[in-house]
Design a protein around this motif. Structure first.
Motif, PDB file in Angstrom:
ATOM      1  N   VAL A  24      63.730  45.566  13.741  1.00 18.36           N
ATOM      2  CA  VAL A  24      64.488  46.265  14.778  1.00 18.36           C
ATOM      3  C   VAL A  24      64.515  47.759  14.473  1.00 18.36           C
ATOM      4  CG1 VAL A  24      66.759  46.514  15.845  1.00 18.36           C
ATOM      5  CG2 VAL A  24      65.924  44.246  15.261  1.00 18.36           C
ATOM      6  N   ASN A  25      64.191  48.543  15.483  1.00 15.27           N
ATOM      7  CA  ASN A  25      64.317  49.998  15.396  1.00 15.27           C
ATOM      8  C   ASN A  25      65.729  50.339  15.882  1.00 15.27           C
ATOM      9  OD1 ASN A  25      64.134  52.737  15.456  1.00 15.27           O
ATOM     10  ND2 ASN A  25      62.558  52.834  17.050  1.00 15.27           N
ATOM     11  N   GLY A  32      60.284  48.325  23.152  1.00 20.08           N
ATOM     12  CA  GLY A  32      59.144  47.878  22.362  1.00 20.08           C
ATOM     13  C   GLY A  32      59.377  46.562  21.635  1.00 20.08           C
ATOM     14  N   ASN A  33      58.931  46.527  20.385  1.00 15.26           N
ATOM     15  CA  ASN A  33      59.027  45.307  19.585  1.00 15.26           C
ATOM     16  C   ASN A  33      60.454  44.997  19.147  1.00 15.26           C
ATOM     17  OD1 ASN A  33      56.319  44.735  19.756  1.00 15.26           O
ATOM     18  ND2 ASN A  33      55.796  45.850  17.897  1.00 15.26           N
ATOM     19  N   SER A  34      61.344  45.957  19.271  1.00 11.49           N
ATOM     20  CA  SER A  34      62.736  45.713  18.881  1.00 11.49           C
ATOM     21  C   SER A  34      63.382  44.660  19.767  1.00 11.49           C
ATOM     22  CB  SER A  34      63.547  47.004  18.946  1.00 11.49           C
ATOM     23  OG  SER A  34      63.101  47.917  17.975  1.00 11.49           O
ATOM     24  N   VAL A  35      63.005  44.638  21.037  1.00  5.65           N
ATOM     25  CA  VAL A  35      63.559  43.632  21.949  1.00  5.65           C
ATOM     26  C   VAL A  35      63.132  42.238  21.503  1.00  5.65           C
ATOM     27  CG1 VAL A  35      63.572  42.803  24.332  1.00  5.65           C
ATOM     28  CG2 VAL A  35      63.615  45.246  23.877  1.00  5.65           C
ATOM     29  N   ILE A  36      61.891  42.105  21.127  1.00  2.00           N
ATOM     30  CA  ILE A  36      61.386  40.799  20.668  1.00  2.00           C
ATOM     31  C   ILE A  36      62.109  40.379  19.394  1.00  2.00           C
ATOM     32  CG2 ILE A  36      59.337  39.572  19.838  1.00  2.00           C
ATOM     33  CD1 ILE A  36      57.718  41.492  21.669  1.00  2.00           C
TER      34      ILE A  36
END
Length: 67
Positions: A24-25, A32-36
């Motif tokens: 998580v950012n 981006g990938n933080s949601v995933i």
């Protein structure tokens, strides 16, 4: 499913939470990938809750069958 397998599954879910927290950012958690990673964290928490409910229901079932 016995108690050992349930505890192992809970530990795996905790490990997945720890891994996803590292992805998580925190400056932009909803991009981006933080949601995933956040979805993975929520899914792992749901799995833990379901396994704890299952363990509790097994304890209740054992107490009912014992009497």
């Amino acid at each position: 499913m016995n108690k050992t397998l349930t505890v192992i599954l809970i530990l795996l879910a905790v490990a997945l939470i720890a891994y996803n927290v590292t992805l998580v950012n925190f400056e932009n958690p909803l991009e981006g990938n933080s949601v995933i990673a956040l979805i993975g964290i929520v899914a792992s928490l749901c799995a833990i809750v379901l396994l704890l409910i299952f363990m509790t229901s097994k304890k209740i079932e054992d107490k009912i069958n014992k009497n």
